[in-house]
Design an enzyme around this catalytic site. Structure first.
Site, PDB file in Angstrom:
ATOM      1  N   HIS A 180      30.735 -40.911  -5.284  1.00  0.00           N
ATOM      2  CA  HIS A 180      30.024 -42.081  -5.808  1.00  0.00           C
ATOM      3  C   HIS A 180      29.975 -42.088  -7.337  1.00  0.00           C
ATOM      4  CE1 HIS A 180      28.842 -43.024  -1.705  1.00  0.00           C
ATOM      5  NE2 HIS A 180      28.420 -41.792  -1.589  1.00  0.00           N
ATOM      6  N   ARG A 218      22.010 -50.835 -19.876  1.00  0.00           N
ATOM      7  CA  ARG A 218      22.460 -49.960 -20.957  1.00  0.00           C
ATOM      8  C   ARG A 218      23.944 -50.189 -21.197  1.00  0.00           C
ATOM      9  NH1 ARG A 218      25.573 -46.538 -18.003  1.00  0.00           N
ATOM     10  NH2 ARG A 218      24.805 -45.885 -15.952  1.00  0.00           N
ATOM     11  N   GLU A 244      20.165 -49.473   3.660  1.00  0.00           N
ATOM     12  CA  GLU A 244      21.044 -50.641   3.627  1.00  0.00           C
ATOM     13  C   GLU A 244      22.184 -50.497   4.614  1.00  0.00           C
ATOM     14  OE1 GLU A 244      20.591 -52.225  -0.961  1.00  0.00           O
ATOM     15  OE2 GLU A 244      22.352 -51.036  -0.446  1.00  0.00           O
ATOM     16  N   LYS A 282      16.170 -49.248  -7.315  1.00  0.00           N
ATOM     17  CA  LYS A 282      17.055 -50.147  -6.582  1.00  0.00           C
ATOM     18  C   LYS A 282      16.279 -51.183  -5.764  1.00  0.00           C
ATOM     19  CE  LYS A 282      21.108 -47.175  -6.354  1.00  0.00           C
ATOM     20  NZ  LYS A 282      20.700 -46.280  -7.441  1.00  0.00           N
TER      21      LYS A 282
END
Length: 429
Positions: free
Chosen positions: A235, A291, A200, A116
């Protein structure tokens, strides 16, 4: 076009890829573990090579065994599906080193998007807005604590090397923050082999909107519109739809343009998904999935484009075969993931033999099981996807609710009833 490919996956996605290949006249072979000898994908594909014991690490994740299977069956290319080795740059390189085509992005692209932090840096370089926070992953607790203190609470700890909610923690108080960081790092190391985290700002009640892109590897990139995947648990997505629920037109156009610009910067080859979080009239980059996505059928339903066919043609050197102006959409599509799990018991997987199975009629069904199939603890509990298409979002949601009412699975517990209730909530509508 290829004469024959190996599908390096299992379950519904292996069956799905094989269907497009056969329509195109491309022969297919599959792989299976010892646990999957009698699985539906083995029976449907026909030619399948056993590559190891039930644990994925000893079969579906074993690069050498998959490459050997491709050689033995005479395949010219390998399609990784999703999960397992689909985002593994070492696997993509091994496929190409064996003289085979990898039906997916270039290995170096997978590496650039491999965690990430690096993906976030690529987005910044492309001028795409990112969530405030760190752009470099860290394995040092003290460094991570400093990063947490520099942001306004709440903040989100995220495993740099993976997703699916693993290695992720919401920090709402500085009390015990070191313990939360250590816990996230342990989980990240266990799941992905790396404890590194990024920090974040927490975007509260954000919408998850993603853009399907496709590129020819020579700088030509188009989008196939957007999808919404906001309805999730832990999530992990439960309900996906295309196009997204209403978005302001300027925001939607900017989001689509940013996804394409990022793809152009990467000279993206094959298909991928650029994921964003939307809050009000602002949006922020999350990650790129290099993908095929689980939810690709909803894009196929509204555009009429077979994404698996597009992947094959790009990998075979035929290019995109279309321009952005050729991408249009009709109506609205909704997909739900039917999982063998018990929502009332914290979504724990439900294993056992499926005694009876009746899917609804008149809807698209993607599945890797049938009556008599054994649902084991070795693999993901998703057993099927239901996809509907209708003229409007409201009609699509209504049609899906009816479809879920018709679904009958005996022998294992599923999330079908939960999905039916979820689609009826005013907040969903």
């Amino acid at each position: 076009m290829f004469d024959k490919i190996l599908i390096a996956n299992r379950g519904e996605i292996a069956c799905r890829i094989a269907r497009s290949c056969r329509r195109l006249g491309v022969a297919v072979a599959g792989v299976h573990s010892a646990a999957d000898r009698d699985a539906l994908h083995v029976r449907e594909i026909g030619e399948s090579l056993e590559i190891g014991a039930p644990p994925a690490a000893e079969s579906y994740l074993c690069i050498e065994r998959v490459i050997d299977a491709a050689r033995r069956c005479g395949a010219q290319a390998v399609h990784p599906g999703f999960g397992f080795l689909a985002e593994n740059a070492a696997f993509a390189r091994a496929v190409e080193a064996a003289g085979l085509a990898f039906i997916g992005p270039a290995p170096q692209t997978i590496e650039r998007l491999g965690d990430k932090a690096s993906a976030k840096r690529e987005a910044v370089a492309a001028g795409v807005p990112v969530v405030p926070g760190t752009q470099t992953a860290s394995e040092d607790v003290a460094t991570i604590v400093r990063s947490v203190r520099e942001l306004a609470l709440p903040v989100l700890l995220k495993a740099a090397a993976g997703g699916g909610g693993k290695g992720m923690r919401v920090i709402r108080s500085l009390d015990g923050v070191e313990s939360e960081i250590a816990s996230a790092m342990r989980e990240a190391r266990s799941a992905f082999g790396s404890p590194a985290l990024i920090v974040e700002q927490m975007i509260e009640r954000g919408r998850h909107v993603e853009v399907q892109i496709a590129g020819d590897g020579r700088g030509n990139v188009i989008h196939l519109l957007e999808r919404e995947c906001t309805l999730q648990r832990r999530h992990q997505k439960l309900v996906e739809e295309a196009p997204a629920a209403p978005l302001p037109k300027p925001l939607r156009e900017a989001l689509l343009a940013d996804a394409v610009r990022l793809g152009e910067r990467l000279a993206y080859r094959n298909v991928g998904t650029v994921e964003f979080i939307v809050q009000g009239d602002r949006y922020y980059f999350l990650e790129v999935n290099p993908r095929l996505q689980v939810e690709h059928p909803v894009t196929e339903e509204i555009t009429g484009i077979d994404i698996v066919e597009l992947m094959l043609r790009i990998a075979a050197g035929e290019g995109l075969g279309m321009s952005q102006a050729d991408v249009t959409h009709r109506g609205h599509a909704v997909e739900v993931r039917i999982c063998a799990e018990d929502p009332a018991a914290g979504f724990i997987p439900s294993t056992g033999r499926i005694a009876q199975l009746a899917f609804p009629t008149g809807v698209r069904v993607e599945t890797g099981v049938d009556a008599g199939s054994e649902v084991t603890s070795w693999y993901d509990p998703m057993i099927a996807k239901l996809i509907v298409h209708a003229p409007s979002r409201e009609a699509a949601l209504d049609r899906m609710q009816r479809a879920l009412a018709e679904l009958s699975v005996l022998g294992v517990t599923t999330n079908g009833a939960l999905l039916q209730r979820l689609l009826g909530l005013p907040e969903t509508r």
